[in-house]
Design a protein around this motif. Structure first.
Motif, PDB file in Angstrom:
ATOM      1  N   THR A  78       4.463   0.989 -17.133  1.00  9.77           N
ATOM      2  CA  THR A  78       5.452   0.055 -17.688  1.00  9.77           C
ATOM      3  C   THR A  78       4.789  -1.240 -18.122  1.00  9.77           C
ATOM      4  O   THR A  78       5.111  -1.802 -19.172  1.00  9.77           O
ATOM      5  CB  THR A  78       6.537  -0.240 -16.637  1.00  9.77           C
ATOM      6  N   LEU A  79       3.837  -1.695 -17.338  1.00  9.65           N
ATOM      7  CA  LEU A  79       3.138  -2.939 -17.643  1.00  9.65           C
ATOM      8  C   LEU A  79       2.300  -2.811 -18.912  1.00  9.65           C
ATOM      9  O   LEU A  79       2.335  -3.681 -19.795  1.00  9.65           O
ATOM     10  CB  LEU A  79       2.256  -3.318 -16.458  1.00  9.65           C
ATOM     11  N   TYR A  80       1.561  -1.711 -19.028  1.00 11.31           N
ATOM     12  CA  TYR A  80       0.631  -1.557 -20.143  1.00 11.31           C
ATOM     13  C   TYR A  80       1.304  -1.087 -21.433  1.00 11.31           C
ATOM     14  O   TYR A  80       0.877  -1.477 -22.528  1.00 11.31           O
ATOM     15  CB  TYR A  80      -0.473  -0.554 -19.769  1.00 11.31           C
ATOM     16  N   ALA A  81       2.307  -0.234 -21.323  1.00 15.66           N
ATOM     17  CA  ALA A  81       2.897   0.367 -22.524  1.00 15.66           C
ATOM     18  C   ALA A  81       4.311  -0.118 -22.815  1.00 15.66           C
ATOM     19  O   ALA A  81       4.910   0.321 -23.793  1.00 15.66           O
ATOM     20  CB  ALA A  81       2.895   1.900 -22.396  1.00 15.66           C
ATOM     21  N   GLY A  82       4.834  -1.000 -21.977  1.00 17.08           N
ATOM     22  CA  GLY A  82       6.205  -1.449 -22.177  1.00 17.08           C
ATOM     23  C   GLY A  82       6.433  -2.132 -23.518  1.00 17.08           C
ATOM     24  O   GLY A  82       7.472  -1.942 -24.162  1.00 17.08           O
ATOM     25  N   ASP A  83       5.459  -2.911 -23.975  1.00 17.27           N
ATOM     26  CA  ASP A  83       5.633  -3.616 -25.248  1.00 17.27           C
ATOM     27  C   ASP A  83       5.609  -2.663 -26.439  1.00 17.27           C
ATOM     28  O   ASP A  83       6.181  -2.967 -27.484  1.00 17.27           O
ATOM     29  CB  ASP A  83       4.549  -4.681 -25.407  1.00 17.27           C
ATOM     30  N   TYR A  84       4.933  -1.513 -26.300  1.00 17.40           N
ATOM     31  CA  TYR A  84       5.032  -0.484 -27.338  1.00 17.40           C
ATOM     32  C   TYR A  84       6.404   0.179 -27.301  1.00 17.40           C
ATOM     33  O   TYR A  84       7.019   0.428 -28.334  1.00 17.40           O
ATOM     34  CB  TYR A  84       3.945   0.575 -27.135  1.00 17.40           C
ATOM     35  N   ARG A  85       6.856   0.443 -26.078  1.00 19.90           N
ATOM     36  CA  ARG A  85       8.135   1.150 -25.922  1.00 19.90           C
ATOM     37  C   ARG A  85       9.295   0.316 -26.454  1.00 19.90           C
ATOM     38  O   ARG A  85      10.201   0.848 -27.120  1.00 19.90           O
ATOM     39  CB  ARG A  85       8.342   1.465 -24.429  1.00 19.90           C
ATOM     40  N   TRP A  86       9.298  -0.978 -26.169  1.00 17.64           N
ATOM     41  CA  TRP A  86      10.417  -1.827 -26.579  1.00 17.64           C
ATOM     42  C   TRP A  86      10.123  -2.638 -27.849  1.00 17.64           C
ATOM     43  O   TRP A  86      10.915  -3.499 -28.221  1.00 17.64           O
ATOM     44  CB  TRP A  86      10.787  -2.765 -25.422  1.00 17.64           C
ATOM     45  N   GLU A  87       8.977  -2.347 -28.477  1.00 13.27           N
ATOM     46  CA  GLU A  87       8.610  -2.952 -29.759  1.00 13.27           C
ATOM     47  C   GLU A  87       8.661  -4.484 -29.705  1.00 13.27           C
ATOM     48  O   GLU A  87       9.294  -5.142 -30.526  1.00 13.27           O
ATOM     49  CB  GLU A  87       9.522  -2.426 -30.876  1.00 13.27           C
ATOM     50  N   THR A  88       7.960  -5.027 -28.718  1.00 15.44           N
ATOM     51  CA  THR A  88       7.944  -6.480 -28.530  1.00 15.44           C
ATOM     52  C   THR A  88       6.570  -7.099 -28.754  1.00 15.44           C
ATOM     53  O   THR A  88       6.408  -8.307 -28.584  1.00 15.44           O
ATOM     54  CB  THR A  88       8.435  -6.836 -27.110  1.00 15.44           C
ATOM     55  N   TRP A  89       5.575  -6.281 -29.128  1.00 17.21           N
ATOM     56  CA  TRP A  89       4.242  -6.838 -29.326  1.00 17.21           C
ATOM     57  C   TRP A  89       4.246  -7.924 -30.399  1.00 17.21           C
ATOM     58  O   TRP A  89       3.599  -8.960 -30.253  1.00 17.21           O
ATOM     59  CB  TRP A  89       3.250  -5.741 -29.715  1.00 17.21           C
ATOM     60  N   ARG A  90       4.942  -7.669 -31.496  1.00 17.05           N
ATOM     61  CA  ARG A  90       4.897  -8.638 -32.594  1.00 17.05           C
ATOM     62  C   ARG A  90       5.554  -9.967 -32.229  1.00 17.05           C
ATOM     63  O   ARG A  90       5.327 -10.977 -32.897  1.00 17.05           O
ATOM     64  CB  ARG A  90       5.564  -8.050 -33.849  1.00 17.05           C
ATOM     65  N   LEU A  91       6.349  -9.966 -31.169  1.00 18.11           N
ATOM     66  CA  LEU A  91       6.992 -11.203 -30.725  1.00 18.11           C
ATOM     67  C   LEU A  91       6.071 -12.058 -29.862  1.00 18.11           C
ATOM     68  O   LEU A  91       6.238 -13.282 -29.800  1.00 18.11           O
ATOM     69  CB  LEU A  91       8.269 -10.880 -29.945  1.00 18.11           C
ATOM     70  N   GLN A  94      -5.933  -3.186 -33.744  1.00 20.09           N
ATOM     71  CA  GLN A  94      -4.722  -2.380 -33.944  1.00 20.09           C
ATOM     72  C   GLN A  94      -3.694  -3.098 -34.804  1.00 20.09           C
ATOM     73  O   GLN A  94      -3.494  -4.320 -34.694  1.00 20.09           O
ATOM     74  CB  GLN A  94      -4.119  -2.039 -32.572  1.00 20.09           C
ATOM     75  N   ASP A  95      -3.024  -2.322 -35.654  1.00 22.20           N
ATOM     76  CA  ASP A  95      -1.928  -2.856 -36.472  1.00 22.20           C
ATOM     77  C   ASP A  95      -0.658  -2.843 -35.634  1.00 22.20           C
ATOM     78  O   ASP A  95      -0.157  -1.797 -35.253  1.00 22.20           O
ATOM     79  CB  ASP A  95      -1.739  -1.995 -37.721  1.00 22.20           C
ATOM     80  N   LEU A  96      -0.125  -4.032 -35.374  1.00 19.94           N
ATOM     81  CA  LEU A  96       1.074  -4.170 -34.539  1.00 19.94           C
ATOM     82  C   LEU A  96       2.280  -4.658 -35.352  1.00 19.94           C
ATOM     83  O   LEU A  96       3.243  -5.171 -34.787  1.00 19.94           O
ATOM     84  CB  LEU A  96       0.805  -5.142 -33.390  1.00 19.94           C
ATOM     85  N   SER A  97       2.235  -4.490 -36.645  1.00 21.92           N
ATOM     86  CA  SER A  97       3.297  -5.017 -37.495  1.00 21.92           C
ATOM     87  C   SER A  97       4.632  -4.336 -37.229  1.00 21.92           C
ATOM     88  O   SER A  97       5.694  -4.922 -37.506  1.00 21.92           O
ATOM     89  CB  SER A  97       2.927  -4.848 -38.972  1.00 21.92           C
ATOM     90  N   LYS A  98       4.593  -3.113 -36.696  1.00 27.38           N
ATOM     91  CA  LYS A  98       5.838  -2.391 -36.422  1.00 27.38           C
ATOM     92  C   LYS A  98       6.120  -2.285 -34.932  1.00 27.38           C
ATOM     93  O   LYS A  98       7.035  -1.545 -34.534  1.00 27.38           O
ATOM     94  CB  LYS A  98       5.762  -0.981 -37.037  1.00 27.38           C
ATOM     95  N   GLU A  99       5.325  -2.945 -34.143  1.00 30.36           N
ATOM     96  CA  GLU A  99       5.497  -2.839 -32.684  1.00 30.36           C
ATOM     97  C   GLU A  99       6.225  -4.065 -32.136  1.00 30.36           C
ATOM     98  O   GLU A  99       5.889  -5.165 -32.436  1.00 30.36           O
ATOM     99  CB  GLU A  99       4.141  -2.711 -32.003  1.00 30.36           C
TER     100      GLU A  99
END
Length: 286
Positions: free
Chosen positions: A92-105, A281-286
């Motif tokens: 959850t800690l490592y992949a949560g931002d991919y799952r909820w698409e919050t990296w770009r924030l 990594q391209d995080l434009s959609k994450e």
């Protein structure tokens, strides 16, 4: 800025109470309850077999040394079931931002390196908390054993026993962090929460299975090669060296330094690879 990343990740993880419950509390408490019921069942069977009129001191046994109990509990804190439940929190800690698409924030507010290191720092804190809970529950279980069997309590810990205890705790800590770093690499490569959870498990099982066949290629636990490929052997060798168990060191301590190097490499390489992959990594959609 790294401190900001640590604080924010710690705050987010602490607010995720369900994940914290499963990764920190669930298994130690369940193991404690099962252990206490097992002790009560064992005592009832002993009384049933040996006779209800048997003097209590014959059932109780000798004094229970809490110093040795600490070492006993520390010996098996990084067992596979513990790893499985800790990985729930780390995934959850490592992949949560991919799952909820919050990296770009959040990438606009800190550097990518700090964001990754912040997650790793919180994962290390999570590991420390899990080990502390395991140790507390294990000692409660030992006290419960003393109460159930009416055994007197003693405490003895010389410098050798204390060193053995701290070395076992450190080894358990390194093992859990190492497996978690495989999850970090899986997270940045697959962007999948499920892969982050199961890839370290599958890799660890495969490495444990492969460790049974090192003799067929002429390797021993004292050789360098198996430690570079199979960190589970490094863990077993170091654990055997701490406990002075020849069956785990395969007859000697010559494999200690290869084992240390193997564990360090299996911590460093996934971390460096994950950081390198994530920074490009391209995080434009994450």
């Amino acid at each position: 800025m790294l401190a900001d990343a640590l604080r924010s990740e710690a705050y987010r993880f602490a607010r995720n109470r369900t994940t914290a419950l499963w990764s920190i509390v669930f298994f130690p408490v369940v193991a404690l309850v099962i252990g206490l019921f097992g002790q009560m069942f064992m005592k009832s069977k002993m009384v049933e077999i040996q006779g209800a009129n048997l003097p209590p001191n014959l059932i109780a046994g000798g004094p229970l040394d809490l110093g040795q109990s600490l070492v006993s509990v520390a010996t098996d804190m990084a067992n596979p079931i513990t790893l499985l439940f800790v990985l729930i929190g780390m995934a959850t800690l490592y992949a949560g931002d991919y799952r909820w698409e919050t990296w770009r924030l959040i990438t606009a507010r800190n550097s990518r390196l700090n964001l990754v290191l912040g997650k790793v720092g919180v994962a290390k804190l999570l590991t420390l908390v899990v080990l502390a809970v395991m140790l507390v529950c294990g000692m409660i279980g030992e006290l419960g054993k003393a109460i159930i069997f009416a055994r007197p309590l003693t405490f003895s810990m010389d410098s050798e026993t204390a060193a053995k205890f701290f070395e076992l705790v450190l080894l358990s800590y390194i093992r859990i962090v190492r497996v978690g770093l495989l999850g970090l690499l899986a997270a940045v490569m697959t962007r999948s929460l499920i892969a982050t959870l199961f890839v370290p498990i599958v890799v660890s099982i495969a490495q444990a299975f492969a460790g049974n066949f090192i003799a067929f290629v002429g390797w021993t636990p004292q050789s360098w090669q198996p430690h570079l490929l199979l960190p589970n052997i490094s863990y077993d060798v170091l654990k055997g060296a701490i406990l002075h168990t020849p069956s785990l060191t395969a007859g000697g301590g010559d494999g200690v330094w290869p084992a240390v190097l193997g564990l360090l490499l299996w911590c460093a390489i996934p971390l460096v690879a994950a950081i390198a992959w994530f920074t490009q990594q391209d995080l434009s959609k994450e």
